[in-house]
Design a protein around this motif. Structure first.
Motif, PDB file in Angstrom:
ATOM      1  N   ALA A   1       0.829  -1.211   0.000  1.00 35.78           N
ATOM      2  CA  ALA A   1       0.000   0.000   0.000  1.00 35.78           C
ATOM      3  C   ALA A   1       0.861   1.258   0.000  1.00 35.78           C
ATOM      4  O   ALA A   1       0.464   2.291  -0.545  1.00 35.78           O
ATOM      5  N   ALA A   2       2.057   1.172   0.587  1.00 37.51           N
ATOM      6  CA  ALA A   2       2.979   2.316   0.615  1.00 37.51           C
ATOM      7  C   ALA A   2       3.714   2.494  -0.704  1.00 37.51           C
ATOM      8  O   ALA A   2       4.458   3.451  -0.872  1.00 37.51           O
ATOM      9  N   GLY A   3       3.525   1.558  -1.640  1.00 34.28           N
ATOM     10  CA  GLY A   3       4.130   1.691  -2.949  1.00 34.28           C
ATOM     11  C   GLY A   3       5.237   0.706  -3.263  1.00 34.28           C
ATOM     12  O   GLY A   3       5.816   0.754  -4.351  1.00 34.28           O
ATOM     13  N   ALA A   4       5.546  -0.187  -2.339  1.00 33.76           N
ATOM     14  CA  ALA A   4       6.586  -1.188  -2.608  1.00 33.76           C
ATOM     15  C   ALA A   4       6.097  -2.166  -3.674  1.00 33.76           C
ATOM     16  O   ALA A   4       4.915  -2.511  -3.729  1.00 33.76           O
ATOM     17  N   HIS A   5       7.010  -2.598  -4.514  1.00 34.24           N
ATOM     18  CA  HIS A   5       6.716  -3.624  -5.519  1.00 34.24           C
ATOM     19  C   HIS A   5       6.592  -4.989  -4.846  1.00 34.24           C
ATOM     20  O   HIS A   5       5.828  -5.844  -5.279  1.00 34.24           O
ATOM     21  N   GLY A   6       7.378  -5.198  -3.801  1.00 36.24           N
ATOM     22  CA  GLY A   6       7.401  -6.475  -3.094  1.00 36.24           C
ATOM     23  C   GLY A   6       8.240  -6.345  -1.845  1.00 36.24           C
ATOM     24  O   GLY A   6       8.463  -5.242  -1.346  1.00 36.24           O
ATOM     25  N   ILE A   7       8.720  -7.483  -1.358  1.00 38.15           N
ATOM     26  CA  ILE A   7       9.493  -7.487  -0.117  1.00 38.15           C
ATOM     27  C   ILE A   7      10.714  -8.388  -0.267  1.00 38.15           C
ATOM     28  O   ILE A   7      10.758  -9.265  -1.121  1.00 38.15           O
ATOM     29  N   ALA A   8      11.679  -8.144   0.592  1.00 36.26           N
ATOM     30  CA  ALA A   8      12.839  -9.016   0.730  1.00 36.26           C
ATOM     31  C   ALA A   8      12.902  -9.444   2.190  1.00 36.26           C
ATOM     32  O   ALA A   8      12.564  -8.661   3.082  1.00 36.26           O
ATOM     33  N   VAL A   9      13.303 -10.678   2.412  1.00 34.68           N
ATOM     34  CA  VAL A   9      13.332 -11.204   3.771  1.00 34.68           C
ATOM     35  C   VAL A   9      14.588 -12.050   3.960  1.00 34.68           C
ATOM     36  O   VAL A   9      14.962 -12.815   3.078  1.00 34.68           O
ATOM     37  N   MET A  10      15.251 -11.854   5.093  1.00 33.67           N
ATOM     38  CA  MET A  10      16.458 -12.609   5.370  1.00 33.67           C
ATOM     39  C   MET A  10      16.287 -13.455   6.627  1.00 33.67           C
ATOM     40  O   MET A  10      16.107 -14.669   6.547  1.00 33.67           O
ATOM     41  N   GLY A  11      16.363 -12.847   7.792  1.00 37.00           N
ATOM     42  CA  GLY A  11      16.402 -13.589   9.050  1.00 37.00           C
ATOM     43  C   GLY A  11      15.292 -14.609   9.216  1.00 37.00           C
ATOM     44  O   GLY A  11      15.576 -15.792   9.481  1.00 37.00           O
ATOM     45  N   PRO A  12      14.022 -14.209   9.094  1.00 36.16           N
ATOM     46  CA  PRO A  12      12.958 -15.198   9.296  1.00 36.16           C
ATOM     47  C   PRO A  12      13.064 -16.387   8.340  1.00 36.16           C
ATOM     48  O   PRO A  12      12.851 -17.530   8.740  1.00 36.16           O
ATOM     49  N   ALA A  13      13.428 -16.124   7.089  1.00 32.08           N
ATOM     50  CA  ALA A  13      13.532 -17.204   6.106  1.00 32.08           C
ATOM     51  C   ALA A  13      14.734 -18.097   6.377  1.00 32.08           C
ATOM     52  O   ALA A  13      14.692 -19.299   6.106  1.00 32.08           O
ATOM     53  N   MET A  14      15.796 -17.530   6.919  1.00 32.06           N
ATOM     54  CA  MET A  14      16.976 -18.337   7.243  1.00 32.06           C
ATOM     55  C   MET A  14      16.733 -19.200   8.477  1.00 32.06           C
ATOM     56  O   MET A  14      17.152 -20.345   8.530  1.00 32.06           O
ATOM     57  N   ARG A  15      16.025 -18.649   9.451  1.00 32.97           N
ATOM     58  CA  ARG A  15      15.814 -19.378  10.702  1.00 32.97           C
ATOM     59  C   ARG A  15      14.687 -20.406  10.596  1.00 32.97           C
ATOM     60  O   ARG A  15      14.733 -21.450  11.243  1.00 32.97           O
ATOM     61  N   ALA A  16      13.660 -20.105   9.816  1.00 31.24           N
ATOM     62  CA  ALA A  16      12.496 -21.004   9.677  1.00 31.24           C
ATOM     63  C   ALA A  16      11.950 -20.849   8.263  1.00 31.24           C
ATOM     64  O   ALA A  16      10.966 -20.135   8.041  1.00 31.24           O
ATOM     65  N   PRO A  17      12.569 -21.494   7.266  1.00 35.71           N
ATOM     66  CA  PRO A  17      12.225 -21.239   5.867  1.00 35.71           C
ATOM     67  C   PRO A  17      10.774 -21.530   5.497  1.00 35.71           C
ATOM     68  O   PRO A  17      10.279 -20.973   4.514  1.00 35.71           O
ATOM     69  N   ALA A  18      10.070 -22.327   6.278  1.00 36.22           N
ATOM     70  CA  ALA A  18       8.659 -22.583   5.974  1.00 36.22           C
ATOM     71  C   ALA A  18       7.826 -21.311   6.057  1.00 36.22           C
ATOM     72  O   ALA A  18       6.749 -21.222   5.453  1.00 36.22           O
ATOM     73  N   VAL A  19       8.330 -20.263   6.759  1.00 32.95           N
ATOM     74  CA  VAL A  19       7.591 -19.005   6.873  1.00 32.95           C
ATOM     75  C   VAL A  19       7.440 -18.324   5.512  1.00 32.95           C
ATOM     76  O   VAL A  19       6.571 -17.461   5.336  1.00 32.95           O
ATOM     77  N   VAL A  20       8.241 -18.718   4.537  1.00 33.70           N
ATOM     78  CA  VAL A  20       8.121 -18.148   3.195  1.00 33.70           C
ATOM     79  C   VAL A  20       6.695 -18.336   2.663  1.00 33.70           C
ATOM     80  O   VAL A  20       6.174 -17.466   1.963  1.00 33.70           O
ATOM     81  N   ALA A  21       6.056 -19.436   3.016  1.00 32.50           N
ATOM     82  CA  ALA A  21       4.670 -19.661   2.581  1.00 32.50           C
ATOM     83  C   ALA A  21       3.750 -18.558   3.093  1.00 32.50           C
ATOM     84  O   ALA A  21       2.831 -18.131   2.384  1.00 32.50           O
ATOM     85  N   ASP A  22       4.000 -18.072   4.307  1.00 34.85           N
ATOM     86  CA  ASP A  22       3.185 -16.986   4.865  1.00 34.85           C
ATOM     87  C   ASP A  22       3.406 -15.681   4.100  1.00 34.85           C
ATOM     88  O   ASP A  22       2.466 -14.916   3.873  1.00 34.85           O
ATOM     89  N   TYR A  23       4.657 -15.407   3.729  1.00 37.09           N
ATOM     90  CA  TYR A  23       4.936 -14.217   2.921  1.00 37.09           C
ATOM     91  C   TYR A  23       4.274 -14.322   1.546  1.00 37.09           C
ATOM     92  O   TYR A  23       3.694 -13.351   1.061  1.00 37.09           O
ATOM     93  N   CYS A  24       4.357 -15.497   0.930  1.00 39.61           N
ATOM     94  CA  CYS A  24       3.738 -15.684  -0.380  1.00 39.61           C
ATOM     95  C   CYS A  24       2.220 -15.484  -0.297  1.00 39.61           C
ATOM     96  O   CYS A  24       1.624 -14.835  -1.159  1.00 39.61           O
TER      97      CYS A  24
END
Length: 195
Positions: free
Chosen positions: A163-186
């Motif tokens: 909503a603020a105008g970002a095209h998307g997101i980048a994520v490091m720590g959460p995805a490295m520590r618990a990669p299944a969280v990527v499904a929540d971002y998707c």
């Protein structure tokens, strides 16, 4: 292809060996990975890049090389804010940004995307900031190449980032520590994009 979700590597935070973490993130929906880990010797990073491509290629994924130095031919590159522009422009090029001046530089250089951080306080880089939040992000995306919000972005923040105008997101720590969280971002990206 400018990613809507970019998983950024950091083997020091990885819950298990990096190729396995990336495989788990890909299984959860990731299709773009930035190989950061710039402290590795170039030969080791190149070998790691081959391992990660073996995970990404079968799903049509994108591997991005972090930094200006040592990028294998043909790989997209993501520059730090301080990196010089490469003598030979890679097929896709991103740049890390933290201020209006850095966003303007990325736009003037013709970067395909810029990451903008930190969106929120982050466990990966405590004390790094100040955090932009939705208002700060919105103020900096004007005139920028497509922006990926980075730093402290949780799945619940995705809609506000877009909503603020970002095209998307980048994520490091959460995805490295618990990669299944990527499904929540998707899922959050899909919901925010369709709403």
């Amino acid at each position: 292809m400018i990613p809507r979700l970019l998983v950024v590597t950091d083997r020091t935070q990885a819950s298990h060996p990096l190729p396995e973490v990336v495989a788990d993130a890909v299984a959860a929906g990731a299709r773009a990975v930035l190989l950061r880990d710039k402290d590795l010797p170039t030969a080791d990073r190149t070998a790691l890049a081959r391992d990660l491509r073996a995970v990404l290629d079968p799903v049509g994924g994108l591997l991005v090389w972090g930094g200006a130095a040592g990028a294998p031919d043909g790989l997209p590159v993501h520059l730090s804010a301080a990196d010089p522009f490469p003598a030979v422009r890679p097929p896709l090029l991103g740049r890390s940004c933290h201020s209006a001046d850095e966003v303007a530089r990325a736009a003037a250089e013709g970067c395909d995307w810029g990451s903008l951080s930190p969106y929120a306080p982050t466990a990966s880089k405590p004390g790094y900031g100040p955090a932009l939040g939705p208002a700060g992000l919105a103020a900096l995306v004007r005139g920028a190449p497509p922006v990926l919000a980075l730093g402290g972005v949780r799945p619940g923040d995705v809609a506000d980032c877009l909503a603020a105008g970002a095209h998307g997101i980048a994520v490091m720590g959460p995805a490295m520590r618990a990669p299944a969280v990527v499904a929540d971002y998707c899922a959050a990206l899909a919901a925010a994009s369709s709403g």
